[in-house]
Design a protein around this motif. Structure first.
Motif, PDB file in Angstrom:
ATOM      1  N   ALA A 104       0.790  -1.194  -0.117  1.00  0.00           N
ATOM      2  CA  ALA A 104       0.072   0.092   0.017  1.00  0.00           C
ATOM      3  C   ALA A 104       1.029   1.172   0.069  1.00  0.00           C
ATOM      4  O   ALA A 104       0.462   2.208  -0.671  1.00  0.00           O
ATOM      5  N   THR A 156      -5.149  -8.310  -2.019  1.00  0.00           N
ATOM      6  CA  THR A 156      -5.618  -7.257  -0.992  1.00  0.00           C
ATOM      7  C   THR A 156      -5.130  -5.974  -1.538  1.00  0.00           C
ATOM      8  O   THR A 156      -6.056  -4.922  -1.562  1.00  0.00           O
ATOM      9  N   ASP A 159      -7.036  -5.201  -4.858  1.00  0.00           N
ATOM     10  CA  ASP A 159      -8.569  -4.713  -4.662  1.00  0.00           C
ATOM     11  C   ASP A 159      -8.648  -3.412  -3.913  1.00  0.00           C
ATOM     12  O   ASP A 159      -9.542  -2.729  -4.158  1.00  0.00           O
ATOM     13  N   GLY A 160      -7.729  -3.141  -3.045  1.00  0.00           N
ATOM     14  CA  GLY A 160      -7.824  -1.903  -2.311  1.00  0.00           C
ATOM     15  C   GLY A 160      -7.546  -0.765  -3.190  1.00  0.00           C
ATOM     16  O   GLY A 160      -8.425   0.337  -3.045  1.00  0.00           O
ATOM     17  N   ARG A 164     -11.316   1.522  -5.107  1.00  0.00           N
ATOM     18  CA  ARG A 164     -11.201   3.172  -4.950  1.00  0.00           C
ATOM     19  C   ARG A 164     -11.416   3.725  -6.239  1.00  0.00           C
ATOM     20  O   ARG A 164     -11.903   4.918  -6.522  1.00  0.00           O
ATOM     21  N   VAL A 225     -14.617  -7.028   3.408  1.00  0.00           N
ATOM     22  CA  VAL A 225     -13.410  -6.491   3.242  1.00  0.00           C
ATOM     23  C   VAL A 225     -13.294  -5.468   2.193  1.00  0.00           C
ATOM     24  O   VAL A 225     -12.543  -4.256   2.449  1.00  0.00           O
ATOM     25  N   ILE A 226     -13.766  -5.876   0.982  1.00  0.00           N
ATOM     26  CA  ILE A 226     -13.519  -4.928   0.072  1.00  0.00           C
ATOM     27  C   ILE A 226     -14.241  -3.683   0.135  1.00  0.00           C
ATOM     28  O   ILE A 226     -13.781  -2.620  -0.189  1.00  0.00           O
ATOM     29  N   LEU A 229     -11.914  -1.621   2.460  1.00  0.00           N
ATOM     30  CA  LEU A 229     -10.739  -1.292   1.747  1.00  0.00           C
ATOM     31  C   LEU A 229     -11.031   0.325   1.161  1.00  0.00           C
ATOM     32  O   LEU A 229     -10.251   1.046   0.587  1.00  0.00           O
ATOM     33  N   GLN A 230     -12.456   0.496   0.767  1.00  0.00           N
ATOM     34  CA  GLN A 230     -12.862   1.876   0.035  1.00  0.00           C
ATOM     35  C   GLN A 230     -12.096   3.156   0.927  1.00  0.00           C
ATOM     36  O   GLN A 230     -11.825   3.974   0.259  1.00  0.00           O
ATOM     37  N   MET A 234      -5.225  -0.142   3.779  1.00  0.00           N
ATOM     38  CA  MET A 234      -5.192  -1.388   3.518  1.00  0.00           C
ATOM     39  C   MET A 234      -4.297  -2.371   4.558  1.00  0.00           C
ATOM     40  O   MET A 234      -4.865  -3.318   4.741  1.00  0.00           O
ATOM     41  N   VAL A 237      -6.710  -2.578   7.596  1.00  0.00           N
ATOM     42  CA  VAL A 237      -8.019  -3.532   7.207  1.00  0.00           C
ATOM     43  C   VAL A 237      -7.626  -4.900   7.270  1.00  0.00           C
ATOM     44  O   VAL A 237      -8.233  -5.802   7.510  1.00  0.00           O
ATOM     45  N   SER A 238      -6.208  -5.222   6.624  1.00  0.00           N
ATOM     46  CA  SER A 238      -5.733  -6.523   6.400  1.00  0.00           C
ATOM     47  C   SER A 238      -5.480  -7.034   7.743  1.00  0.00           C
ATOM     48  O   SER A 238      -5.718  -8.324   7.964  1.00  0.00           O
TER      49      SER A 238
END
Length: 280
Positions: A104, A156, A159-160, A164, A225-226, A229-230, A234, A237-238
């Motif tokens: 990230a 992850t 998707d993060g 967005r 989770v997704i 992540l918005q 990251m 959240v992970s």
């Protein structure tokens, strides 16, 4: 991270540990993962048919994440062939938060505060301690679990960034990404044949049923989770999601009859303390 979001991600962590336990509890993990994937892909197909397309900027990330998820699924099956749930799951999950934080920072230019960094370190350290306490890990087993952890970190971060770029369309982003799970039955049939996929429907309907339920639990868990992540960092959240390892230890002890030492319980407390740091 807001406490509301953190609580939802913790719920996702419990769901995540549950479907991993379902997968590990079945004798044929490849078959089980395939039926899980069929359930996931079927739900994703329904959502795709009922909702408009996501934003154009997120499409490369949808494709990349979908393919990495297939690699993750195969790696997870391989990992569970070599280790019990209390060992393979923590190594795979424990290695990912630090990798996600690094990814990230490199690709999304995310900065993280000292307290959250401490929480991430405590969660990762506690998780690895849970895995290694009193155990000897073979080189092949460790490599399989660490490969799984690397794929977790990769999808992850993908998707993060991707969610967005979807203009708040987390649901459709998730559904299009999960469409790639139709590749799992294709891979299974290519390796074992169509009969091997359908025969257990009559011979072992409970095992197939539990796999289908596991798939539904899985799509709910990662969909949350997704969504998180918005707006959430990251790495945080992970790491919060990986508190699922504590739930996995509990499930392994209660339902799979796996032994849990006092030191491992202490490591669970460290993980929980790290989660508290992320919630402050």
């Amino acid at each position: 991270m807001l406490s509301y979001t953190g609580g939802i991600v913790l719920f996702a962590a419990m769901l995540h540990a549950s479907w991993n336990a379902m997968l590990h509890g079945n004798r044929d993990r490849f078959l089980s993962m395939t039926w899980m994937s069929i359930a996931i892909a079927a739900v994703a197909t329904l959502v795709v048919l009922l909702h408009p397309l996501p934003s154009g900027g997120c499409w490369p990330y949808i494709v990349a994440s979908g393919l990495v998820h297939i690699v993750y699924n195969m790696s997870l099956v391989r990992s569970y062939r070599r280790n019990d749930l209390a060992l393979a799951y923590p190594i795979a999950r424990g290695s990912s938060p630090l990798l996600v934080t690094l990814g990230a920072a490199l690709f999304a230019h995310e900065a993280i505060g000292l307290l959250h960094a401490l929480g991430i370190a405590m969660i990762s350290g506690g998780i690895i301690a849970i895995a290694l306490q009193g155990r000897r890990v073979s080189r092949a087993g460790a490599l399989a679990a660490l490969t799984t952890g690397a794929t977790i970190a990769l999808y992850t971060v993908i998707d993060g960034i991707g969610v967005r770029l979807s203009n708040g369309e987390a649901l459709t982003y998730t559904a299009w990404m999960f469409l790639f799970y139709w590749l799992m039955p294709v891979l299974f049939v290519a390796k074992r044949g169509l009969a091997a996929l359908w025969k257990p429907v009559r011979a072992e309907p409970l095992a197939v049923g539990s796999s289908l339920v596991g798939g539904l639990v899985s799509i709910a868990a990662y969909g949350i989770v997704i969504w998180a992540l918005q707006s959430g960092a990251m790495g945080a959240v992970s790491a919060l999601r990986e508190t699922s390892v504590v739930f996995a230890v509990l499930i392994g002890r209660m339902f799979l009859r796996e032994s849990v030492s006092g030191a491992r319980w202490l490591a669970c407390v460290v993980v929980a303390a790290g989660a508290v740091c992320l919630g402050l």
